[in-house]
Write an enzyme that holds these catalytic residues in place. Sequence first.
Site, PDB file in Angstrom:
ATOM      1  N   GLU A 324       0.618  -1.419  -0.379  1.00  0.00           N
ATOM      2  CA  GLU A 324      -0.017   0.263  -0.398  1.00  0.00           C
ATOM      3  C   GLU A 324       0.946   0.880  -0.017  1.00  0.00           C
ATOM      4  O   GLU A 324       0.617   2.086  -0.754  1.00  0.00           O
ATOM      5  CB  GLU A 324      -0.878   0.001   0.773  1.00  0.00           C
ATOM      6  CG  GLU A 324      -2.033  -1.109   1.010  1.00  0.00           C
ATOM      7  CD  GLU A 324      -3.193  -0.492   0.066  1.00  0.00           C
ATOM      8  OE1 GLU A 324      -3.082   0.271  -0.481  1.00  0.00           O
ATOM      9  OE2 GLU A 324      -3.643  -2.133  -1.067  1.00  0.00           O
ATOM     10  N   HIS A 327       2.045   2.494  -3.335  1.00  0.00           N
ATOM     11  CA  HIS A 327       1.399   3.269  -4.444  1.00  0.00           C
ATOM     12  C   HIS A 327       1.605   4.475  -4.068  1.00  0.00           C
ATOM     13  O   HIS A 327       1.808   5.466  -4.797  1.00  0.00           O
ATOM     14  CB  HIS A 327       0.229   3.605  -3.794  1.00  0.00           C
ATOM     15  CG  HIS A 327      -1.166   1.550  -4.545  1.00  0.00           C
ATOM     16  ND1 HIS A 327      -0.199   1.489  -5.528  1.00  0.00           N
ATOM     17  CD2 HIS A 327      -0.866   0.618  -4.189  1.00  0.00           C
ATOM     18  CE1 HIS A 327      -1.187   0.145  -5.963  1.00  0.00           C
ATOM     19  NE2 HIS A 327      -1.056  -0.115  -5.170  1.00  0.00           N
TER      20      HIS A 327
END
Length: 464
Positions: A324, A327
Site C-alpha cells: 500500500e 502506491h
Amino acid sequence: MISLAIPDLGTWEGKIFVGILGFSWATYMWEEYLAYRQRRVYREKVEPPKELKGIMERVTYDKARAYSLDKSNFSLIEGAFNQVLSTGIMVYGGFPALWAASGRVSEWLGFTADAEIPQTVTFVCLGSLLNSVVSLPWSAYFTFKVEQKHGFNKQTLGFFIKDKLKKFVVSQIISAPVVSGLVYIIKAGGDYFFLYLWGFTMVVVMFFMTVYPDYIAPLFDKYEPLPEGDLKTRIEELAAQIEFPLTKLYVVEGSKRSAHSNAYFYGFFKNKRIVLYDTLLEEYTPLNEKGKENEDSKEIDKQESSEKKTGCNTSEVLAVLGHELGHWKLNHVLKGIIISQVNLFLVFAVFGSLYKYSPLYQTFGFHQSQPAFIGLIIVMQFVFAPYNEILQFLLTMFSRYNEFQADAFAKKLGHSVNLKSALIKLNEDNLGFPVYDPIYSAWHHSHPPILERISALEDKEKED
C-alpha cells in the site's frame, strides 16, 4: 395512464435518443457476455488447476467457486432489472416527471416556481430516495442471503436498516450545498463557467478527502488507535524506512459489517494516517467483540486449536502495508488524482459547449425548460458514455500496472515471501476464485488475479 415519451425518430432528438438507448443496451449486452464467459469458468472449473497446488486447499476452492457462482447469478438478475428500469425511465419520461414533481414539492416548501436551485436540490433528494427504495430489496437479499450464506455478513437487520438511513441522511446533507454551488456557478458563471465549475469541484473533492476520514467515516464505523505493541512499532519503523509521514494508526471495526478485510492510508502532505480493518489482523480481537472477550475466553481457548485463524500475522500485515505504501512512494495516488481532474475538466468543457443545445434536453422530454443540473447529468452520464467505457478500461489497465509495481516495491523492502503468503491468506479469507476468463479479467479486474501476482513476484525473485 402512462404514455410514451419517445421523440420523433426523424428529428435530431430522435436520433440522439436512439443512439443513447442503443449504446446503453450494447454496453449491457457486452457486460452480460463477459459475465457469461466467467460464469462458464465457474461451472466448468470443478477441479482446481495444478497451479493452485500449495496455494489454495480443495475445500476453500469449492467454497470460493460456490460463492462466485451465487454472486454472478445474483448480478445477472439484478443487472437485467436495472437495465429494464433505466430503459423504462427514458422511454416513459422519468426525468421530466421527477423534475415536475420536484417543482411542486419546492413550491409547497415556499419557494417560487422559477427557483431552480431549490428545485434541483429537491430533485436530487427525491431521486436518491427513489433509488434507495428500489435498490433496498436487492441490497438486503445480497447481504442476508448471498453474503450470509457464505459467512461474510455480520450485520443484524436493525444495524442494516439504521446504516442505510444514516447513509441517506448524511448524503443528502452533503449533496445539498454541493448541488446548489454547481447550479449557481452554471447559471452565473458566464461563458467560461466551466472553468469555475472545475475549480469548485476540485476544492470540494479535496475538502471531503480531508474531512471524510475524521468526521464522516466515524459516523458509520468505529475507529480506535492501534494498541501499543510489536505491530505498531514495526509499522512505524516501516513508515520511517521509506519516509512516509505517518501521524496516526487506526483500526476500524470492519467485523461488525462484514468478514472481508482491507487496509488503506489517507491524508495530505505531512499528515498521513494508516487504517487497518480488524478483520485483517490475525491476532486482534474485533472491536465489536471486546465486550464479550472475558466471558468467551475459555470457550475460545477450547476451540483455538481446531479452528483455522483468519487474517494475517504481523509480518504479513507489514508486507500488505509495504504494498500500500508503494502506491504512495510511486505517486500512484497523485497520478490518479491528476487523471481524474483532467478528465473532469474535459467533461465540463464539453458541457460548456452543449449547455444551451436544446435538442439534448428535448431528447429527455424537457421541452419547456433547460435545467442546468439536468444538462450536466445528460452530458456526464449519456453523452460521455462511450468515452467513459474506453476510459474505464484504460484506467483498469493502469491500475493493474500500478498493482504490479506496488508488489515489486514491497518485494524490494524484503517482504516478498510474506506478501505472497498474505495474498494467499486474504484470497482464502475473502473466498476469491483464482481462475478467470482472460477477457473478463482484463475488462473488470483493476487488481490482477492472485496467480498473476504470485507469478510476477516469483519471476522477480529469479531475476534477482
